[in-house]
Write an enzyme that holds these catalytic residues in place. Structure first.
Site, PDB file in Angstrom:
ATOM      1  N   VAL A  61      38.863  52.860  60.041  1.00 30.37           N
ATOM      2  CA  VAL A  61      38.529  51.714  60.893  1.00 30.37           C
ATOM      3  C   VAL A  61      37.027  51.449  60.785  1.00 30.37           C
ATOM      4  O   VAL A  61      36.214  52.372  60.895  1.00 30.37           O
ATOM      5  CB  VAL A  61      38.939  51.971  62.364  1.00 30.37           C
ATOM      6  CG1 VAL A  61      38.655  50.749  63.219  1.00 30.37           C
ATOM      7  CG2 VAL A  61      40.415  52.345  62.453  1.00 30.37           C
ATOM      8  N   GLY A  90      35.935  55.033  62.667  1.00 25.86           N
ATOM      9  CA  GLY A  90      36.853  56.153  62.878  1.00 25.86           C
ATOM     10  C   GLY A  90      37.880  56.220  61.772  1.00 25.86           C
ATOM     11  O   GLY A  90      37.932  55.351  60.901  1.00 25.86           O
ATOM     12  N   GLU A  91      38.671  57.269  61.827  1.00 24.54           N
ATOM     13  CA  GLU A  91      39.673  57.462  60.792  1.00 24.54           C
ATOM     14  C   GLU A  91      40.988  57.878  61.446  1.00 24.54           C
ATOM     15  O   GLU A  91      41.027  58.795  62.261  1.00 24.54           O
ATOM     16  CB  GLU A  91      39.190  58.548  59.817  1.00 24.54           C
ATOM     17  CG  GLU A  91      40.138  58.735  58.671  1.00 24.54           C
ATOM     18  CD  GLU A  91      39.482  59.416  57.477  1.00 24.54           C
ATOM     19  OE1 GLU A  91      38.282  59.748  57.539  1.00 24.54           O
ATOM     20  OE2 GLU A  91      40.213  59.591  56.484  1.00 24.54           O
ATOM     21  N   GLY A  92      42.058  57.194  61.085  1.00 20.19           N
ATOM     22  CA  GLY A  92      43.384  57.571  61.569  1.00 20.19           C
ATOM     23  C   GLY A  92      44.174  58.178  60.419  1.00 20.19           C
ATOM     24  O   GLY A  92      43.628  58.380  59.328  1.00 20.19           O
ATOM     25  N   THR A  93      45.451  58.464  60.651  1.00 18.60           N
ATOM     26  CA  THR A  93      46.252  59.113  59.604  1.00 18.60           C
ATOM     27  C   THR A  93      46.454  58.216  58.396  1.00 18.60           C
ATOM     28  O   THR A  93      46.500  58.691  57.277  1.00 18.60           O
ATOM     29  CB  THR A  93      47.641  59.500  60.154  1.00 18.60           C
ATOM     30  OG1 THR A  93      48.030  58.512  61.101  1.00 18.60           O
ATOM     31  CG2 THR A  93      47.653  60.874  60.761  1.00 18.60           C
ATOM     32  N   TYR A  94      46.568  56.926  58.613  1.00 14.94           N
ATOM     33  CA  TYR A  94      46.851  56.061  57.467  1.00 14.94           C
ATOM     34  C   TYR A  94      45.825  54.952  57.288  1.00 14.94           C
ATOM     35  O   TYR A  94      46.021  54.049  56.500  1.00 14.94           O
ATOM     36  CB  TYR A  94      48.264  55.461  57.606  1.00 14.94           C
ATOM     37  CG  TYR A  94      48.391  54.480  58.739  1.00 14.94           C
ATOM     38  CD1 TYR A  94      48.163  53.127  58.517  1.00 14.94           C
ATOM     39  CD2 TYR A  94      48.702  54.900  60.016  1.00 14.94           C
ATOM     40  CE1 TYR A  94      48.257  52.223  59.548  1.00 14.94           C
ATOM     41  CE2 TYR A  94      48.802  53.997  61.050  1.00 14.94           C
ATOM     42  CZ  TYR A  94      48.576  52.662  60.803  1.00 14.94           C
ATOM     43  OH  TYR A  94      48.648  51.769  61.834  1.00 14.94           O
ATOM     44  N   ALA A  95      44.711  55.035  58.013  1.00 14.82           N
ATOM     45  CA  ALA A  95      43.730  53.952  57.911  1.00 14.82           C
ATOM     46  C   ALA A  95      42.331  54.419  58.296  1.00 14.82           C
ATOM     47  O   ALA A  95      42.175  55.375  59.044  1.00 14.82           O
ATOM     48  CB  ALA A  95      44.141  52.818  58.834  1.00 14.82           C
ATOM     49  N   ASP A 152      53.713  56.852  71.330  1.00 11.85           N
ATOM     50  CA  ASP A 152      52.545  57.731  71.173  1.00 11.85           C
ATOM     51  C   ASP A 152      51.495  57.437  72.244  1.00 11.85           C
ATOM     52  O   ASP A 152      50.301  57.308  71.946  1.00 11.85           O
ATOM     53  CB  ASP A 152      51.948  57.612  69.771  1.00 11.85           C
ATOM     54  CG  ASP A 152      51.120  58.855  69.419  1.00 11.85           C
ATOM     55  OD1 ASP A 152      51.279  59.897  70.103  1.00 11.85           O
ATOM     56  OD2 ASP A 152      50.314  58.788  68.475  1.00 11.85           O
TER      57      ASP A 152
HETATM   58  P1  AMP Z   1      43.510  54.677  64.767  1.00  8.79           P
HETATM   59  O1  AMP Z   1      43.912  54.827  63.343  1.00  8.79           O
HETATM   60  O2  AMP Z   1      44.027  53.397  65.381  1.00  8.79           O
HETATM   61  O3  AMP Z   1      43.816  55.904  65.602  1.00  8.79           O
HETATM   62  O4  AMP Z   1      41.906  54.526  64.764  1.00  8.79           O
HETATM   63  C1  AMP Z   1      41.041  55.588  64.422  1.00  8.79           C
HETATM   64  C2  AMP Z   1      39.785  55.532  65.265  1.00  8.79           C
HETATM   65  O5  AMP Z   1      39.062  54.316  65.012  1.00  8.79           O
HETATM   66  C3  AMP Z   1      40.045  55.502  66.775  1.00  8.79           C
HETATM   67  O6  AMP Z   1      40.168  56.783  67.326  1.00  8.79           O
HETATM   68  C4  AMP Z   1      38.803  54.796  67.292  1.00  8.79           C
HETATM   69  O7  AMP Z   1      37.720  55.708  67.383  1.00  8.79           O
HETATM   70  C5  AMP Z   1      38.480  53.805  66.205  1.00  8.79           C
HETATM   71  N1  AMP Z   1      39.087  52.497  66.485  1.00  8.79           N
HETATM   72  C6  AMP Z   1      40.338  52.093  66.204  1.00  8.79           C
HETATM   73  N2  AMP Z   1      40.551  50.831  66.585  1.00  8.79           N
HETATM   74  C7  AMP Z   1      39.403  50.424  67.154  1.00  8.79           C
HETATM   75  C8  AMP Z   1      38.970  49.180  67.770  1.00  8.79           C
HETATM   76  N3  AMP Z   1      39.792  48.155  67.865  1.00  8.79           N
HETATM   77  N4  AMP Z   1      37.714  49.103  68.235  1.00  8.79           N
HETATM   78  C9  AMP Z   1      36.875  50.172  68.131  1.00  8.79           C
HETATM   79  N5  AMP Z   1      37.217  51.343  67.570  1.00  8.79           N
HETATM   80  C10 AMP Z   1      38.449  51.485  67.083  1.00  8.79           C
END
Ligand code: AMP
Length: 425
Positions: free
Chosen positions: A92, A85-90, A205
């Site tokens: 995963v 997955g992808e967040g705003t600053y990272a 959040d």
């Molecule tokens: P985040 O930047 O924490 O919002 O992570 C982005 C996306 O990555 C999330 O919406 C999840 O789909 C996936 N993700 C983040 N952390 C985990 C984790 N510990 N285990 C599995 N998927 C994760």
């Protein structure tokens, strides 16, 4: 009879750094105000608060050799796999321990952003700081931290393969759940929030999408990118936090001094959403968000919230709606029983000073009335979930998207209510 989820700190809950044992006192601390980070983070280069090699005096470069070696060792322990997955600053990634391909981890690789001092987005620093300190079964665990060649910072997190609560809420066709399941999920969420507040951390959040699900069914509060400490009550904080639908009225009115009550409001809206299987207050703008609060909960006025009109951005629609009584909620939320509705409305009290606290939530009668919270191993799971492979594939879809929807536009649309409260648990 169900038991109260207010229990003494679980034996595996503690507030200390998982990396402490790796700290070495000879590592120089930063003089530029960078948070004092544990050893694997004190590495050379602009991204990580260290100094370039050529600026190091001999003893320091010796120390750095050790630091680099330890970082290398830490990095070598994990093998990075596909993107989850992808967040705003990272971004995963799925990963596993090099010495055990069945020991999965999630590796959150923080993007270096040149506009920030030291290249680290404040969100990343916050997430790292708080996850290092908070250890609780319902809060995602930080296992390790290392930097990669390109100076990116990598957080090694426990892998949570069963998606998030939002996926379950939205999958109305395939995922059925009842009052005992909601009680179990709410218990886990409330305990996590209580633990944060008890340790002077605001999450800021809370939403279904940030509640990830472990292989054993346990819900874990994740994404501490907006979290902050609130040990100093005199300090002003930003009002621009919490995803709009879950944002409390005090923040919408621009309050700069606030408390754990902001998270409790979000918890209340997660509760409402679990029952309705659709967001309760899905405003498309801040103005609409306030309008929805006024319409569905009641208009904040000096009578029900002394001092509210003094808040910098206080504006409400001219038609004053009196605060709705409990009976008005029973039709929509009655599936969790009279005590459940009582708890819900206490989380959604307009005046944050009168709102229930996370601790008081855990002492509420609802937990002691039937049905009992479902055992975590019996909780409904996302359909097809199970293997890490499948979970990884499922996690690829954008968070909050319904199956088959590429643009996520239907996030706020009404979803038919499909609760299965008759199911014996
Ligand atoms: P985040 O930047 O924490 O919002 O992570 C982005 C996306 O990555 C999330 O919406 C999840 O789909 C996936 N993700 C983040 N952390 C985990 C984790 N510990 N285990 C599995 N998927 C994760």
């Amino acid at each position: 009879m169900a038991v109260s989820p207010l229990i003494a700190y679980p034996t595996d809950a503690r507030v200390s750094s998982p990396l402490k044992q790796r700290q070495v006192s000879t590592v120089p601390s930063s003089s530029n105000g960078t948070p004092s980070l544990p050893l694997p983070l004190l590495l050379p280069g602009p991204g990580l608060g260290g100094r370039p090699m050529h600026q190091m005096v001999p003893q320091q470069s010796h120390t750095l050799d050790i630091v680099e070696q330890m970082n290398e060792e830490e990095k070598r322990k994990y093998v990075k796999g596909k993107k989850l997955g992808e967040g705003t600053y990272a971004n995963v990634y799925l990963g596993h321990a090099r010495n055990n391909p069945n020991e999965f981890v999630a590796i959150k690789k923080i993007k270096v952003q040149k506009e920030y001092k030291d290249g680290l987005a404040p969100d990343a620093v916050r997430e790292l700081k708080h996850l290092q300190e908070l250890h609780h079964p319902n809060i995602i665990s930080l296992i390790s931290v290392f930097s990669s060649k390109d100076q990116n910072l990598n957080l090694v997190l426990e892998y949570l393969p069963l998606g998030d609560l939002e996926m379950l809420i939205r999958d109305v066709d395939r995922v059925r759940y009842g009052a005992g399941d909601i009680k179990a999920w709410m218990g886990m969420l409330t305990r996590a929030v209580w633990f944060c507040h008890d340790n002077f951390v605001l999450h800021r959040d809370i939403k279904p999408n940030n509640l990830l699900i472990a292989a054993n069914g346990e819900v874990k509060l994740a994404d501490f990118g907006l979290a902050r400490s609130f040990a100093d009550p005199g300090r002003k904080m930003t009002a621009n936090v919490i995803t709009r639908w879950y944002r409390p009225p005090e923040l919408l009115f621009g309050a700069r001094h606030y408390s754990g009550a902001v998270d409790v409001w979000s918890v209340g809206l997660v509760f409402a959403e679990l029952v309705m299987r659709a967001p309760f207050l899905p405003g498309n703008s801040e103005v609409e968000q306030i309008a929805l609060i006024c319409k569905l909960i009641g208009t904040p006025t000096e009578e029900n919230w002394p001092g509210v009109t003094q808040l910098k951005e206080y504006t409400v629609p001219s038609d004053i709606v009196p605060v709705w009584p409990k009976e008005a909620y029973m039709g929509r939320f009655g599936a969790v029983g009279s005590e459940g509705v009582d708890l819900l409305i206490r989380t959604l009290v307009l005046d944050p000073k009168k709102r229930i606290t996370a601790r008081e939530m855990l002492e509420h009668k609802w937990w002691r009335t039937d049905p009992k919270p479902t055992r975590k191993e019996d909780l409904p799971r996302k359909s097809g979930g199970g293997s890490a492979e499948k979970a990884a594939a499922d996690l690829k879809r954008r968070p909050g998207m319904l199956d088959g929807d590429e643009n996520g536009n239907n996030r706020g649309t009404k979803v038919a209510r499909k609760l299965d409260f008759g199911a014996a648990k």
